[in-house]
Design a protein around this motif. Structure first.
Motif, mmCIF file in Angstrom:
data_model
loop_
_atom_site.group_PDB
_atom_site.id
_atom_site.type_symbol
_atom_site.label_atom_id
_atom_site.label_comp_id
_atom_site.label_asym_id
_atom_site.label_seq_id
_atom_site.Cartn_x
_atom_site.Cartn_y
_atom_site.Cartn_z
ATOM 1 N N LEU A 118 1.023 -1.189 -0.104
ATOM 2 C CA LEU A 118 -0.308 0.528 -0.156
ATOM 3 C C LEU A 118 0.538 1.451 -0.105
ATOM 4 C CD1 LEU A 118 -2.811 1.130 0.798
ATOM 5 C CD2 LEU A 118 -2.835 1.137 2.487
ATOM 6 N N ALA A 119 1.829 0.999 0.487
ATOM 7 C CA ALA A 119 2.570 2.430 0.678
ATOM 8 C C ALA A 119 3.142 2.516 -0.575
ATOM 9 C CB ALA A 119 3.979 1.925 1.805
ATOM 10 N N ALA A 120 3.184 1.749 -1.155
ATOM 11 C CA ALA A 120 4.351 1.458 -2.454
ATOM 12 C C ALA A 120 3.382 2.502 -4.136
ATOM 13 C CB ALA A 120 5.471 0.815 -3.063
ATOM 14 N N LEU A 121 1.804 2.235 -3.462
ATOM 15 C CA LEU A 121 1.048 2.264 -4.617
ATOM 16 C C LEU A 121 0.152 3.574 -4.054
ATOM 17 C CD1 LEU A 121 -1.466 -0.359 -4.482
ATOM 18 C CD2 LEU A 121 0.350 -0.541 -6.266
ATOM 19 N N LEU A 122 0.901 4.355 -2.945
ATOM 20 C CA LEU A 122 0.372 5.553 -1.927
ATOM 21 C C LEU A 122 1.129 5.910 -3.046
ATOM 22 C CD1 LEU A 122 -1.938 4.955 0.482
ATOM 23 C CD2 LEU A 122 -2.470 5.486 -1.375
ATOM 24 N N ASN A 123 2.570 5.614 -2.633
ATOM 25 C CA ASN A 123 4.346 6.791 -2.590
ATOM 26 C C ASN A 123 4.211 7.616 -1.112
ATOM 27 O OD1 ASN A 123 6.376 7.333 -3.507
ATOM 28 N ND2 ASN A 123 5.693 8.758 -4.427
ATOM 29 N N TRP A 124 4.245 6.374 0.208
ATOM 30 C CA TRP A 124 3.775 7.270 1.100
ATOM 31 C C TRP A 124 5.356 6.309 1.778
ATOM 32 C CZ3 TRP A 124 -1.106 7.103 3.704
ATOM 33 C CH2 TRP A 124 -2.276 8.110 2.854
ATOM 34 N N PRO A 125 5.592 6.847 2.502
ATOM 35 C CA PRO A 125 6.784 6.629 3.437
ATOM 36 C C PRO A 125 6.722 5.203 4.375
ATOM 37 C CG PRO A 125 6.166 8.472 4.873
ATOM 38 C CD PRO A 125 5.551 8.101 3.339
ATOM 39 N N GLN A 126 6.911 3.846 4.909
ATOM 40 C CA GLN A 126 6.610 3.345 5.338
ATOM 41 C C GLN A 126 7.652 2.748 7.436
ATOM 42 O OE1 GLN A 126 6.861 0.288 2.247
ATOM 43 N NE2 GLN A 126 8.730 -0.727 3.507
ATOM 44 N N ALA A 127 6.533 2.668 7.836
ATOM 45 C CA ALA A 127 7.429 2.711 8.812
ATOM 46 C C ALA A 127 7.275 0.888 9.331
ATOM 47 C CB ALA A 127 7.052 3.143 10.241
ATOM 48 N N THR A 128 7.174 -0.797 9.028
ATOM 49 C CA THR A 128 7.235 -1.890 9.263
ATOM 50 C C THR A 128 7.633 -2.538 10.708
ATOM 51 O OG1 THR A 128 8.676 -2.390 7.796
ATOM 52 C CG2 THR A 128 7.020 -2.304 6.960
ATOM 53 N N PHE A 129 7.329 -2.696 11.316
ATOM 54 C CA PHE A 129 7.217 -3.448 12.235
ATOM 55 C C PHE A 129 7.363 -2.872 13.419
ATOM 56 C CE2 PHE A 129 10.386 -6.124 8.930
ATOM 57 C CZ PHE A 129 8.624 -6.058 7.956
ATOM 58 N N ALA A 130 6.744 -2.162 14.018
ATOM 59 C CA ALA A 130 6.784 -1.096 14.741
ATOM 60 C C ALA A 130 6.759 -1.955 15.862
ATOM 61 C CB ALA A 130 5.914 -0.329 14.228
ATOM 62 N N SER A 131 7.507 -1.228 16.504
ATOM 63 C CA SER A 131 7.245 -1.550 18.416
ATOM 64 C C SER A 131 7.090 -0.332 19.504
ATOM 65 C CB SER A 131 8.494 -2.561 18.762
ATOM 66 O OG SER A 131 9.106 -1.625 18.650
ATOM 67 N N LYS A 132 7.192 1.064 19.004
ATOM 68 C CA LYS A 132 6.908 2.115 19.565
ATOM 69 C C LYS A 132 6.845 3.890 18.205
ATOM 70 C CE LYS A 132 9.040 5.439 22.701
ATOM 71 N NZ LYS A 132 10.028 6.017 22.967
ATOM 72 N N ILE A 133 5.769 4.188 18.921
ATOM 73 C CA ILE A 133 5.146 5.412 17.748
ATOM 74 C C ILE A 133 5.207 6.586 18.293
ATOM 75 C CG2 ILE A 133 3.650 5.889 16.285
ATOM 76 C CD1 ILE A 133 2.566 2.714 15.468
ATOM 77 N N GLU A 134 5.678 7.665 17.981
ATOM 78 C CA GLU A 134 5.767 9.170 18.669
ATOM 79 C C GLU A 134 5.557 9.524 17.762
ATOM 80 O OE1 GLU A 134 8.977 11.317 21.190
ATOM 81 O OE2 GLU A 134 9.817 9.493 20.568
ATOM 82 N N VAL A 135 4.298 9.929 17.558
ATOM 83 C CA VAL A 135 3.472 11.116 17.226
ATOM 84 C C VAL A 135 4.311 12.362 16.858
ATOM 85 C CG1 VAL A 135 1.150 12.248 15.504
ATOM 86 C CG2 VAL A 135 1.304 9.703 17.353
ATOM 87 N N LYS A 136 5.323 13.389 16.435
ATOM 88 C CA LYS A 136 5.528 14.677 16.012
ATOM 89 C C LYS A 136 4.353 15.881 15.632
ATOM 90 C CE LYS A 136 9.511 13.714 18.079
ATOM 91 N NZ LYS A 136 11.375 13.511 17.764
ATOM 92 N N GLU A 137 5.040 16.892 15.171
ATOM 93 C CA GLU A 137 4.055 17.574 14.034
ATOM 94 C C GLU A 137 3.734 17.523 13.100
ATOM 95 O OE1 GLU A 137 3.004 22.091 14.250
ATOM 96 O OE2 GLU A 137 3.896 20.631 16.269
ATOM 97 N N LYS A 138 4.480 17.135 12.348
ATOM 98 C CA LYS A 138 4.326 16.925 10.602
ATOM 99 C C LYS A 138 5.116 15.643 10.582
ATOM 100 C CE LYS A 138 3.270 21.221 9.051
ATOM 101 N NZ LYS A 138 3.631 22.560 8.730
ATOM 102 N N THR A 139 5.084 14.770 11.561
ATOM 103 C CA THR A 139 6.096 13.234 10.986
ATOM 104 C C THR A 139 5.728 12.152 12.444
ATOM 105 O OG1 THR A 139 7.510 14.724 12.587
ATOM 106 C CG2 THR A 139 8.212 14.365 10.245
ATOM 107 N N LEU A 140 5.884 11.080 12.534
ATOM 108 C CA LEU A 140 6.455 10.223 13.098
ATOM 109 C C LEU A 140 7.383 9.458 13.475
ATOM 110 C CD1 LEU A 140 3.076 7.433 11.441
ATOM 111 C CD2 LEU A 140 2.999 9.518 13.809
ATOM 112 N N GLU A 141 7.840 9.693 14.612
ATOM 113 C CA GLU A 141 9.187 9.075 14.917
ATOM 114 C C GLU A 141 9.310 7.444 15.191
ATOM 115 O OE1 GLU A 141 12.265 11.147 16.652
ATOM 116 O OE2 GLU A 141 12.821 9.347 18.218
ATOM 117 N N VAL A 142 9.186 6.355 14.651
ATOM 118 C CA VAL A 142 9.074 4.985 14.671
ATOM 119 C C VAL A 142 10.308 4.377 15.188
ATOM 120 C CG1 VAL A 142 7.879 2.598 13.723
ATOM 121 C CG2 VAL A 142 6.967 5.428 13.364
#
Lengths: 317, 249, 539
Positions: free
Chosen positions: B131-155
Motif C-alpha cells: 500500500l505504501a508503494a502504491l500511494l508512494n507514502w513512507p512505510q514504517a514496518t514492524f513498529a514497536s513504538k510510535i511517537e507522533v510529532k508535528e508533521k512526522t512520526l518517529e517509529v
C-alpha cells in the motif's frame, strides 16, 4: 531468464542470510546476479564476487544507502528489474520490509518466505506459522520471491570470479529519514533469532538450577528458552517461553533439557535444524523429535557437557 | 488527524488448524475466528493516539466475506469511530487488498494507515508495504513504538539486529508488531455502543480492482513429521556428534 | 467500588441449549421483553460438548420450522447397536430388547455446539443481545435477599489480582428475573442452591465425566446414521459407565465415554479408561486408519429426578443442567434442557405481565412431558449402584415391563466426592502407554481443544486449603486430581525432594470434574477471564 538477488550486508560484510538466499536463488536459475546497494561496500562486493554461484555483482554506491531504507532501495531495484525474471532476497526483516514495496510497483503478487524451490514458478512455503505447507505457483511474468534462509544451505564463499559492475544511484527519499540503530545490548542473542537455543523444563526443578543452563549458553553464545511448565512453575520469566503460546524458534541447534516434550512445546521448536534432548525419562516424547537423545540425569549431564565443551579448541559462534 | 486501520479476520491463534484431506486448504467450518492479533495492536495504537488528542477520527476497514465484519465491529467496540467493509469472497491476495485500500485511501484521505505487520493465516507480510508503494507514502514496518510529532512520526522498528528508529513524514503507513502495546478489552457497554456505529459496505467489484489471484495454490499439506534420530550413550559422544557430524558447534 | 450497571428485563447466564431456548421462547411470547445473554466462551458453542443423538421434541415446539431455517440437524439415525464388551469379546444385544427410552430411530446425530451456534443466530434475529466472552462471576442480591442480577468478570488482573494496564472492571447486569443456564455444576448455580437451600430434601446430586473425540475415518468403516453404545470393558463391574459411537456426516465418528463420578478406586483414571476402550477390537476396527481431529471432556448430571433441586427462588430460575434435567437412561439432556428453558420463559412472561410468582415454574414443570420423562427414568441410575448385572436386570424390569412406573423410588446415597476409598485399600491400575495412533496422552489431547487462558491472571482453580493436596489427599487417596482431570491440570511434582502440588490452570477445559470429585471439596472452580477455556468446533 535471470535472477536478481538483493544482498543484505552492513557495508563491511555480507549477512549470512544472504548466502542461504543465494543457494535458493541459484536453484531458480543459474544465471544469478546480486545487487549490492550500500556505501563504501567494496569489500562486500569483492566477497560476493568470490561466491561461485554468483555470476555478476551489480554495485550501487552512495552515502544515501549507508543505512537501509526501503524507500531508497526500491527505485534502484526497479531500475535493474527490467532485465530479470525473478527478484529475490532473504525473508528476514530486511527482505520482508523491502520486497513487497518492489512487488507492488511491478504489479506482481509476491511469494513470501519460500522453503523449497520446486520449479522456476512453483514454490513450497509454510502457512499458519508452519502448521501447513502450501505449494504455490505464480502466474506473474516477473516474480518477486523472499526466501526463508534456514531452509537452505549457505553458499560457498570462495572460488568464484564474478565481475563487479557499477550502476546508477537514485535520488534519496524525502519522506523517510533514518535516525538510529541499536544493536541488542545483551550479550546473549535474542531467542527468536539465535543460532543456538538451550531450553530448560520442569526437570530443572528450580530457578537456581537454570544456572547450569546459563553456563552452557554463555559458552555456546546461545539464547535461553524454557517450556511452559518451567515458566508456570516460576523458574524463569515468560519471555523465555518456547512453544505454541510462546515463541516459535528455528535455530540450527536446539537443546532441550528436562523437557518432556508436550506437543505445545514441540510446536515451537520442531523446525529447528538439529534437536538434542537430555532427559532421564527414556520414554519422554521429546526423544521422538530429537536427532540426538541422551537419556541421563541432567544434573550430572549438564556439568559434564560444559566440561566437554571447554575441551574443544574452537566453538562456532 | 484521521487514522485508517485495516483489520483481517483469521482463524483464532489458539485453534489447532487442520489441513483438508483433499489438499485444497485448511478447515474453517465452525472454527473460531478472531481478529489477526497484530491488527488488535494497530487498533489499540490508533485509539491511544486519539485519546492523547492527536487524532480526531479512526476508521476501521476490512476486506473479506460477510462475516469479516465481526472484526470491524470489534474495532468499533474498542474505540474506532466507524467502519468500512469491502465485500469479497475467496482468497484475496495482499496485492489486491492493497489496491483496494489504495482506492479507499483516495476517498477517505486519512493521514495515517495502520495495520498488523503480518496475518497469521497466510503469513505473507506484504499488505502495508504494498500500500505504501502504491500511494508512494513512507512505510514504517514492524513498529514497536510510535511517537507522533508535528508533521512526522518517529517509529521504532523491530529488526533482526535489534531496534531501528526512523522518522517518516505524514501521511504514512505503519505496520504494527505485537510488542507495540497491550490491546484493551472491549467492555460490554462499548460492545453495545459499537452495534450502533455505522459500517459502510462496498463490493470490491464496485471499486474497479481486479481481485483475481495471481498465485495458484496447488496443494496444502501437513508438514512432514520429524523422525526420531539416535540415542547417544554419553555426553562425550553427544559433543563429538554435534561437532563432527552435525557440525553445529 | 461502584460498577457500571445495565438494566434488562431478563438476564440469562449461559449460551447452551437451555439458556438459548429460554431466550428464544421469551421473545416469541413477548417481543418487548429485553433479554441479554452472557456466555463465558469466546463464542457460543466453543464450550459446548455433547454426544449427541438429538431428540427433536422440544425443538419441534420451539421452532417448528427448524428444517426450513436450515438447522444443523441432518443425519437421521438409521441403525442401532448395543454391545456388551469383554476384554476382547463382545455380545451384541438385540435392539428390540432395549428399553424404549434407548431407541433412537426418530432421532438425529448432531453436533450440539453447532446447534447452539444456530440457536444463537435465531435468538439474535429476534433481538436478543448475546455477549460471548463475558463470564458472569458473581451474583448480585437485592436488600431483601432476592437475586438482582449478576456481575461480569473483571478483565486485566494479574496473578496476584493487581490491575494491569489493560484492566477493565466487570459490570453489573440487573434484571427483573435472572436465569441461570450454566450447565452442569455451574459455579453460580452451586452458590444459589446452597444459599436458598434448593436441594433440601433431595438426594445428593450425581455426576459423570464424559469424554468425546471426533475421528475422521475410512470410507469403508463409515456407516452414516449408525448409533452404537457399549457397556462393560474396560470398566470393572462396580463402576458405572459406557461408551457411544455415532457415525455422523462427512466420514466423521463421534466417539465417547461416560464414567460415573461415584467411582470408588482413587487409582482409576477416567481418561485412560477411555483411551484403553478404543483398543477394543470392535472399536479399533472402526477408527483404524482414521485420524483423531477433536478431543474434549465435560462433567454431566446423572442424578435425575431424585436430585433435582427446586428450580425457582426470589428473582431467579435455574434451567437445564444448572439444575440437572438430563435424562440418564436416555443418555440425553439437550431436549430436556431446552424444554426446561421454554417452561422458564413461559413462567417469566407470566411473571412480567401479571406479576405471577416464579413458583409457577414448578407447577408448569410438573404438568409437562419433561416431568413425566424424568420421573419414569428415575430408578435406572441408582440401580447400577448394585453393579452392572443387577442394574441391567432391574432396568429391564423397570423400563420394559413397567415403563418406569414402579411404585417406589430408589435413592442416591452418597455425593460423588464421598465415594473414594483409601488408596492403599484399592488395587492400582496399570494403564498401557499411548501408541499415538489409537490412544494418546493428555497433553496431545488438550492441544486439540484449542484451550488457552490469558497469561498472568489469577488462578481460577482455587484451593480452600492450599496444603491439603500434599498433606492429606496425596497420602490418603494418592491425589486423584492427577487422574480425574481429563487434561492434566493437576500434577504432583517432586521438587528438591519435596512434593509440590502444581495447577496448570491454563489447560483447564472447564469440565468441572475437580469441583465435583475432590474428596474434601477443596477445589473451587471459578470463572477465569472471558474467552478463556477451550475453543471447540463441532463438539
Amino acid at each position: 531468464m535471470s535472477v536478481l538477488l538483493i544482498a543484505e550486508h552492513n557495508n563491511k560484510e555480507i549477512k549470512s542470510f544472504t548466502l542461504n538466499a543465494i543457494t535458493a536463488a541459484s536453484q531458480i536459475d543459474e544465471d544469478l546476479h546480486v545487487l549490492l546497494i550500500g556505501h563504501n561496500a567494496d569489500e562486500v562486493a569483492k566477497s560476493l564476487s568470490l561466491v561461485p554461484n554468483v555470476k555478476k555483482v551489480i554495485q550501487v554506491d552512495n552515502e544515501i544507502y549507508e543505512n537501509y531504507l526501503a524507500e531508497n532501495f526500491t527505485p534502484v531495484v526497479l531500475k535493474q528489474a527490467e532485465n530479470y525474471s525473478h527478484i529475490v532476497c532473504s525473508a528476514n526483516t530486511f527482505g520482508k520490509n523491502l520486497m513487497p514495496r518492489i512487488a507492488a510497483l511491478l504489479d506482481t503478487s509476491q511469494v513470501s518466505d519460500i522453503i523449497k524451490v520446486i520449479s522456476a514458478d512453483t514454490f513450497l512455503r509454510p502457512i499458519y506459522a508452519g502448521n501447513a505447507f502450501a505449494t504455490v505457483k505464480s502466474s506473474d511474468a516477473k516474480k518477486c520471491v523472499t526466501i526463508r534462509p534456514t531452509s537452505f544451505e549457505a553458499a560457498q564463499t570462495s572460488g568464484g570470479t564474478a565481475e563487479i559492475i557499477k550502476a546508477d544511484t537514485h535520488e534519496a527519499a524525502k519522506n523517510t529519514k533514518f535516525i538510529k540503530k541499536e544493536e541488542v545490548k545483551s550479550d546473549r542473542p535474542e531467542l527468536g533469532t539465535a543460532r543456538i537455543v538451550i531450553s530448560g523444563g520442569r526437570g530443572m526443578q528450580s530457578g537456581e538450577n537454570f544456572k547450569l543452563i546459563t553456563d552452557i549458553a554463555d559458552k555456546l553464545n546461545a539464547a535461553i528458552g524454557a517450556s511452559r511448565a518451567a515458566v508456570d512453575a516460576g523458574y524463569i520469566t515468560n519471555d523465555h517461553q518456547v512453544g505454541q503460546t510462546g515463541k516459535v524458534v528455528v535455530p540450527d541447534l536446539y537443546i532441550a533439557v528436562g523437557i518432556s516434550g508436550a506437543i505445545q512445546h514441540l510446536a515451537g521448536m520442531k523446525e529447528s535444524k538439529i534437536i538434542v534432548a537430555i532427559n532421564k525419562d527414556g520414554e519422554a516424547p521429546i526423544f521422538s523429535v530429537a536427532d540426538y537423545g541422551l537419556e541421563a540425569d541432567l544434573f550430572e549431564a549438564l556439568p559434564k557437557f560444559l566440561e566437554e565443551l571447554n575441551k574443544l579448541n574452537t566453538i562456532q559462534k | 488527524m484521521k487514522i485508517l486501520v485495516a483489520v483481517k479476520r483469521v482463524i483464532d491463534y489458539n485453534v489447532q488448524i487442520r489441513v483438508k484431506e483433499d489438499g485444497t486448504g485448511v478447515v474453517t467450518d465452525n472454527v473460531k475466528m478472531s481478529t489477526n492479533p497484530p491488527d488488535d495492536n494497530a487498533i489499540e495504537e490508533a485509539v491511544k493516539i486519539k485519546e492523547s488528542g492527536k487524532a480526531s477520527e479512526i476508521v476501521a476497514i476490512t476486506v473479506g466475506e460477510e462475516k469479516a465484519q465481526e472484526t470491524v465491529r470489534k474495532a468499533l467496540a474498542v474505540g474506532a469511530d466507524r467502519g468500512i467493509h469491502i465485500k469479497a469472497d475467496g482468497i484475496i491476495e495482499p496485492l489486491a487488498v492493497s489496491k483496494i485500500l489504495q482506492k479507499v485511501v483516495d476517498k477517505e484521505k486519512p493521514d495515517l494507515v495502520f495495520m498488523g505487520k503480518q496475518a497469521i493465516d497466510d503469513d505473507c507480510n506484504q499488505t502495508g508495504q504494498m500500500l505504501a508503494a502504491l500511494l508512494n507514502w513512507p512505510q514504517a514496518t514492524f513498529a514497536s513504538k510510535i511517537e507522533v510529532k508535528e508533521k512526522t512520526l518517529e517509529v521504532t522498528r523491530e529488526v533482526d539486529e535489534g531496534l531501528e528508529t526512523i522518522e517518516v513524514s505524514i501521511p504514512a503507513i505503519v505496520t504494527c508488531d505485537l510488542r507495540l502495546n497491550e490491546p484493551r478489552y472491549a467492555s460490554l457497554p462499548n460492545i453495545m455502543k459499537a452495534k450502533k456505529k455505522p459500517i459502510e459496505q462496498i463490493n470490491a467489484s464496485d471499486l474497479g480492482v481486479d481481485v483475481k489471484p495471481r498465485i495458484e495454490q496447488l496443494k496444502v499439506e501437513e508438514p512432514p513429521k520429524r523422525k526420531a534420530g539416535i540415542k547417544v550413550s554419553s555426553v562425550e559422544e553427544l559433543v563429538q556428534k554435534l561437532k563432527n557430524e552435525a557440525k553445529v558447534i | 467500588m461502584s460498577r457500571e450497571v445495565m438494566e434488562y428485563d431478563v438476564v440469562i447466564v449461559g449460551g447452551g441449549p437451555s439458556g438459548l431456548s429460554t431466550a428464544i421462547k421469551l421473545k416469541q411470547l413477548n417481543p418487548d421483553i429485553n433479554v441479554c445473554l452472557l456466555e463465558k466462551a469466546s463464542e457460543v458453542g466453543a464450550h459446548i460438548l455433547s454426544g449427541n443423538v438429538f431428540e427433536t421434541r422440544a425443538l419441534d415446539e420451539l421452532l417448528p420450522n427448524w428444517k426450513e431455517l436450515n438447522a444443523p440437524i441432518k443425519t437421521k439415525v438409521t441403525k442401532e447397536k448395543f454391545l456388551f464388551l469383554g476384554k476382547t469379546k463382545k455380545i451384541s444385544w438385540p435392539t428390540w430388547l432395549l428399553p424404549k427410552v434407548q431407541q433412537n430411530h426418530n432421532n438425529y446425530i448432531i453436533s450440539l455446539a453447532n446447534l447452539c451456534r444456530w440457536l444463537a443466530e435465531q435468538a439474535e434475529s429476534l433481538g436478543i443481545e448475546i455477549f460471548p466472552g463475558f463470564p458472569a462471576s458473581e451474583i448480585i442480591y437485592n436488600e431483601d435477599g432476592s437475586v438482582k442480577g449478576v456481575a461480569t468478570q473483571d478483565m486485566g488482573l494479574d496473578k496476584e489480582g493487581n490491575k494491569k494496564d489493560s484492566y477493565e472492571p466487570g459490570i453489573e447486569l440487573h434484571a427483573k428475573v435472572t436465569v441461570f443456564a450454566e450447565g452442569c455444576r455451574g459455579h453460580l448455580g452451586k452458590q444459589l442452591i446452597k444459599k436458598f437451600d434448593l436441594d433440601k430434601g433431595k438426594d445428593p446430586q450425581q455426576y459423570g465425566i464424559g469424554f468425546k473425540e471426533i475421528w475422521e475415518i475410512k470410507e469403508e468403516n463409515h456407516q452414516e446414521g449408525l448409533v452404537m453404545h457399549t457397556a462393560g470393558w474396560p470398566l470393572d463391574k462396580s463402576t458405572y459407565g459406557g461408551s457411544f459411537v455415532y457415525h455422523a456426516e462427512n466420514r466423521q465418528v463421534f466417539l465417547g465415554y461416560v464414567i460415573g463420578l461415584d467411582y470408588k478406586n482413587p487409582h482409576l483414571s477416567p481418561f485412560d479408561e477411555f483411551q484403553r476402550f478404543k483398543t477394543h477390537p470392535s472399536i479399533k476396527s472402526v477408527i483404524e486408519g482414521g485420524k483423531r481431529i477433536s478431543y474434549g471432556a465435560r462433567a454431566l448430571i446423572e442424578g435425575g429426578f431424585q436430585s433435582l433441586p427446586k428450580m425457582f427462588m426470589p428473582g431467579a430460575l435455574l434451567v437445564g443442567c444448572d439444575a440437572g434435567t438430563l435424562n440418564m437412561p436416555k443418555i440425553k439432556g439437550s431436549h430436556t434442557a431446552m424444554k426446561s428453558g421454554m417452561i422458564a420463559a413461559e413462567t417469566i412472561a407470566d411473571h412480567l405481565k401479571e406479576n405471577k410468582n416464579l413458583s409457577v415454574y414448578e407447577d408448569k414443570f410438573k404438568k409437562s412431558w419433561l416431568y413425566k420423562e424424568l420421573f419414569e427414568a428415575r430408578n435406572v441410575k441408582p440401580s447400577f449402584s448394585w453393579g452392572l448385572i443387577l442394574g441391567i436386570i432391574f432396568t429391564g424390569i423397570d423400563q420394559i415391563l413397567f415403563r418406569g412406573k414402579l411404585p417406589f423410588t430408589l435413592r442416591h446415597k452418597h455425593a460423588d466426592h464421598q465415594t473414594l476409598k483409601p488408596a492403599n485399600k484399592m488395587p492400582k491400575i496399570e494403564y498401557p502407554k499411548p501408541d499415538n495412533v489409537i490412544t494418546f496422552d493428555k497433553t496431545s489431547s488438550v492441544y486439540l481443544t484449542g484451550t488457552n487462558h490469558a497469561d498472568n491472571q489469577p488462578v481460577h482453580l482455587q484451593l480452600k486449603d492450599k496444603d491439603l493436596p500434599i498433606n492429606f489427599t496425596l497420602e490418603k487417596f494418592d491425589e486423584p486430581a492427577q487422574r480425574y482431570c481429563p487434561v492434566g491440570v493437576y500434577e504432583v511434582q517432586r521438587e528438591n525432594d519435596k512434593d509440590k502440588f502444581v495447577i496448570n490452570s491454563q489447560n483447564c477445559i472447564h469440565c468441572k470434574t475437580c469441583d465435583i470429585k475432590e474428596p474434601s471439596q477443596n477445589i473451587n472452580w471459578v470463572t477465569p477471564e472471558g474467552g478463556g477455556g477451550p475453543k471447540y468446533g463441532n463438539m
